[in-house]
Design an enzyme around this catalytic site. Structure first.
Site, PDB file in Angstrom:
ATOM      1  N   LYS A  13       0.833  -1.216   0.000  1.00 57.64           N
ATOM      2  CA  LYS A  13       0.000   0.000   0.000  1.00 57.64           C
ATOM      3  C   LYS A  13       0.864   1.261   0.000  1.00 57.64           C
ATOM      4  CE  LYS A  13      -2.252  -0.986   3.819  1.00 57.64           C
ATOM      5  NZ  LYS A  13      -1.694  -2.315   4.158  1.00 57.64           N
ATOM      6  N   ARG A  88      -9.188   1.082   9.165  1.00 56.96           N
ATOM      7  CA  ARG A  88      -8.944  -0.334   9.478  1.00 56.96           C
ATOM      8  C   ARG A  88     -10.064  -1.016  10.217  1.00 56.96           C
ATOM      9  NH1 ARG A  88      -2.705   0.399   9.145  1.00 56.96           N
ATOM     10  NH2 ARG A  88      -2.065  -1.710   9.515  1.00 56.96           N
ATOM     11  N   ARG A 127      12.802  -9.523   3.155  1.00 58.06           N
ATOM     12  CA  ARG A 127      13.091  -8.144   3.582  1.00 58.06           C
ATOM     13  C   ARG A 127      13.955  -8.123   4.841  1.00 58.06           C
ATOM     14  NH1 ARG A 127       7.859  -6.387   3.154  1.00 58.06           N
ATOM     15  NH2 ARG A 127       7.517  -6.117   5.384  1.00 58.06           N
ATOM     16  N   ARG A 139      11.640  -2.071  11.286  1.00 59.77           N
ATOM     17  CA  ARG A 139      10.539  -1.595  12.122  1.00 59.77           C
ATOM     18  C   ARG A 139      10.355  -2.572  13.276  1.00 59.77           C
ATOM     19  NH1 ARG A 139       5.432  -0.301   8.297  1.00 59.77           N
ATOM     20  NH2 ARG A 139       4.384  -1.315  10.023  1.00 59.77           N
ATOM     21  N   ARG A 150      -0.547  -9.312  12.754  1.00 60.39           N
ATOM     22  CA  ARG A 150      -1.095  -8.199  11.960  1.00 60.39           C
ATOM     23  C   ARG A 150      -1.997  -8.728  10.844  1.00 60.39           C
ATOM     24  NH1 ARG A 150       4.137  -5.425  10.224  1.00 60.39           N
ATOM     25  NH2 ARG A 150       2.852  -3.873   9.198  1.00 60.39           N
TER      26      ARG A 150
HETATM   27  P1  AMP Z   1       1.024   0.415   9.143  1.00 58.75           P
HETATM   28  O1  AMP Z   1       2.263   1.214   9.004  1.00 58.75           O
HETATM   29  O2  AMP Z   1      -0.110   0.977   8.339  1.00 58.75           O
HETATM   30  O3  AMP Z   1       1.229  -1.047   8.875  1.00 58.75           O
HETATM   31  O4  AMP Z   1       0.578   0.526  10.667  1.00 58.75           O
HETATM   32  C1  AMP Z   1       1.424   0.079  11.717  1.00 58.75           C
HETATM   33  C2  AMP Z   1       0.624  -0.076  13.008  1.00 58.75           C
HETATM   34  O5  AMP Z   1       0.056   1.185  13.375  1.00 58.75           O
HETATM   35  C3  AMP Z   1      -0.560  -1.033  12.947  1.00 58.75           C
HETATM   36  O6  AMP Z   1      -0.175  -2.373  13.151  1.00 58.75           O
HETATM   37  C4  AMP Z   1      -1.432  -0.494  14.092  1.00 58.75           C
HETATM   38  O7  AMP Z   1      -0.903  -0.875  15.334  1.00 58.75           O
HETATM   39  C5  AMP Z   1      -1.237   1.011  13.957  1.00 58.75           C
HETATM   40  N1  AMP Z   1      -2.227   1.637  13.033  1.00 58.75           N
HETATM   41  C6  AMP Z   1      -1.961   2.308  11.885  1.00 58.75           C
HETATM   42  N2  AMP Z   1      -3.082   2.770  11.334  1.00 58.75           N
HETATM   43  C7  AMP Z   1      -4.107   2.392  12.134  1.00 58.75           C
HETATM   44  C8  AMP Z   1      -5.515   2.556  12.090  1.00 58.75           C
HETATM   45  N3  AMP Z   1      -6.135   3.239  11.103  1.00 58.75           N
HETATM   46  N4  AMP Z   1      -6.241   2.005  13.105  1.00 58.75           N
HETATM   47  C9  AMP Z   1      -5.659   1.365  14.120  1.00 58.75           C
HETATM   48  N5  AMP Z   1      -4.339   1.151  14.215  1.00 58.75           N
HETATM   49  C10 AMP Z   1      -3.555   1.665  13.239  1.00 58.75           C
END
Ligand code: AMP
Length: 195
Positions: A13, A88, A127, A139, A150
Site C-alpha cells: 500500500k 482499518r 526483507r 521496524r 497483523r
Molecule cells: P502500518 O504502518 O499501516 O502497517 O501501521 C502500523 C501499526 O500502526 C498497525 O499495526 C497499528 O498498530 C497502527 N495503526 C496504523 N493505522 C491504524 C488505524 N487506522 N487504526 C488502528 N491502528 C492503526
C-alpha cells in the site's frame, strides 16, 4: 480525488500510495507513519500507542479519529488525498464518512490490493534477511510473529470493510501480486475508470 488503499500488511500500500502521490499530486495520509512519528518524538500519544503497535494490534478508533480529522483539514488535502492503511475498522469507515460529509466531501474509490498471505510472509523473510545483511534497521513490528498477528487483525477487523465498500459501490479489486509497475498500472486503470 479521495481514495482509500486497502489490503493486508505488506501488500505494498505504501509503495503504491507514493506512486499515486507522484502521478496525481495529492498527499498520502498514512496513520502508521503518523503514529511512528509520534513514538519517535516521545509525545504522550507516542507513549500511549507504542506497546499496542509493537504487538501488531490496532490503536483505538478514537485516536485515529483525532489524528485524521486534523490532518484532513490541512490545505494540502483540499484537492483530495490517499488514505493509506488509515481506515482499518468499520467504526473508522463510518467516522470517515461522517467527517467527509461535514466537510461536504465524498470518498471516491476504495482500491483493495488482493494478495496471498503466505507470499507476504515469504516477502517479509526476504526483507528481514536483506535489511540484516545491509545493516539497515527494521521496524519494531517487522518480525514474523508480530507480522502473523497483523495479518490476523486484518482478517478479523479490517476485511469487513470489503463488503462495507462493496455495498457503497466504491470497491475496486486489484491483483497485488505483480511487480510494483504492474500493480501500479492496474491501479491507474481502476482510478481512471472512476474519474
Ligand atoms: P502500518 O504502518 O499501516 O502497517 O501501521 C502500523 C501499526 O500502526 C498497525 O499495526 C497499528 O498498530 C497502527 N495503526 C496504523 N493505522 C491504524 C488505524 N487506522 N487504526 C488502528 N491502528 C492503526
Amino acid at each position: 480525488m479521495i481514495l482509500i488503499l486497502l489490503g493486508p500488511p505488506g501488500a505494498g500500500k505504501g509503495t503504491q500510495a507514493e506512486r499515486i502521490v507522484r502521478m496525481r499530486g495529492i498527499p498520502q495520509l498514512s496513520t502508521g507513519d503518523m503514529l511512528r512519528a509520534a513514538i519517535a518524538s516521545g509525545s504522550a500519544l507516542g507513549r500511549k500507542v507504542k506497546a499496542v503497535m509493537d504487538r501488531g494490534d490496532l490503536v483505538s478508533d478514537e485516536i485515529i479519529e483525532e489524528i485524521l480529522t486534523e490532518r484532513i483539514k490541512a490545505p494540502d488535502c483540499a484537492k483530495g488525498f490517499i488514505l493509506d492503511g488509515a481506515v482499518r475498522t468499520v467504526g473508522q469507515a463510518e467516522m470517515i464518512d461522517r467527517v467527509l460529509k461535514k466537510q461536504k466531501k465524498e470518498l471516491d474509490v476504495v482500491i483493495e490490493l488482493v494478495v496471498d498471505e503466505e507470499e507476504l510472509v515469504n516477502r517479509l523473510r526476504t526483507r528481514i534477511a536483506e535489511a540484516k545483511k545491509a545493516g539497515r534497521p527494521l521496524r519494531s513490528d517487522d518480525n514474523e510473529e508480530v507480522f502473523r498477528n497483523r495479518q490476523k487483525v486484518y482478517r478479523d477487523q479490517t476485511a469487513p470493510l470489503i463488503p462495507y465498500y462493496e455495498k457503497q459501490g466504491k470497491l475496486r479489486k486489484v491483483d497485488g501480486m505483480g511487480s510494483v509497475e504492474e500493480v501500479g498500472a492496474a491501479i491507474d486503470g481502476a482510478l481512471d475508470a472512476s474519474d
